[in-house]
Design an enzyme around this catalytic site. Structure first.
Site, PDB file in Angstrom:
ATOM      1  CE1 TYR A  54      55.666  42.513  93.043  1.00 15.13           C
ATOM      2  CE2 TYR A  54      53.288  42.163  92.966  1.00 15.13           C
ATOM      3  CZ  TYR A  54      54.575  41.753  92.675  1.00 15.13           C
ATOM      4  OH  TYR A  54      54.770  40.578  92.006  1.00 15.13           O
ATOM      5  CB  CYS A  55      52.906  47.409 100.172  1.00 14.93           C
ATOM      6  SG  CYS A  55      52.620  48.703 101.390  1.00 14.93           S
ATOM      7  N   GLY A  56      55.615  49.086 100.378  1.00 17.30           N
ATOM      8  CA  GLY A  56      56.780  49.363 101.209  1.00 17.30           C
ATOM      9  C   GLY A  56      56.734  48.635 102.546  1.00 17.30           C
TER      10      GLY A  56
END
Length: 178
Positions: A54-56
């Site tokens: 769930y990271c950019g």
């Protein structure tokens, strides 16, 4: 007696097994819980990358997989190490991470179990990488490239993509190292 001497001579003539470089001399588990001996990658160029679902930068999975598929026959292995160290962006279980990687990005490169990659609680693999490169990951998708001898040829922060020319140059250098 001659058979024993002949067997000893033949054994002595065999090439020695490749020694496991210290940075690869670790045993961990895969996301599925199977034992993983990193020494199996001795003699290959290796990219370690700490990951988060769930990271950019999560889209980098796609580029990592493409890089792995393109160069695995030349001796490149990409090893993903999921971590919840930064921004709590990998909250799921190992099974959930494995499902996400398969379902979303069709990841085929080796993925190790969720691990701490920074700070005093970091797993030995990442403590060794930090010691040899001069720094631990500061965020998700930090990359370390090792040559075929198990020595670092580059460490790259999160923003460096799999397509970045500097990163690709480090991969080529690692692959060409005898």
């Amino acid at each position: 007696m001659n058979r024993i001497l002949l067997a000893a001579a033949l054994f002595a003539a065999l090439p020695a097994a490749a020694a496991c470089p210290p940075l690869l001399d670790h045993r961990m588990k895969t996301l599925q819980g199977a034992p993983a001996n990193l020494c199996e990658h001795a003699g290959k160029a290796v990219v370690f990358v700490n990951t988060a679902s769930y990271c950019g930068y999560t889209g980098q999975y796609q580029g990592r997989e493409a890089l792995y598929q393109k160069h695995k026959d030349r001796g490149l292995v990409v090893v993903g190490v999921p971590s919840n160290d930064f921004g709590r962006q990998e909250p799921g279980s190992n099974a959930e991470v494995a499902d996400f990687c398969e379902r979303t990005f069709k990841v085929r490169f080796p993925m190790l179990e969720k691990s701490v990659v920074s700070g005093p609680e970091a797993v030995p693999l990442y403590r060794g990488l930090a010691a040899k490169t001069g720094g631990a990951p500061k965020w998700n998708f930090h990359k370390v490239v090792l040559d075929r001898r198990g020595e670092p040829v580059g460490a790259f922060p999160s923003a460096v993509t799999p397509e970045d020319p500097k990163f690709l140059a480090a991969i080529e250098k690692a692959l060409k190292t005898p």
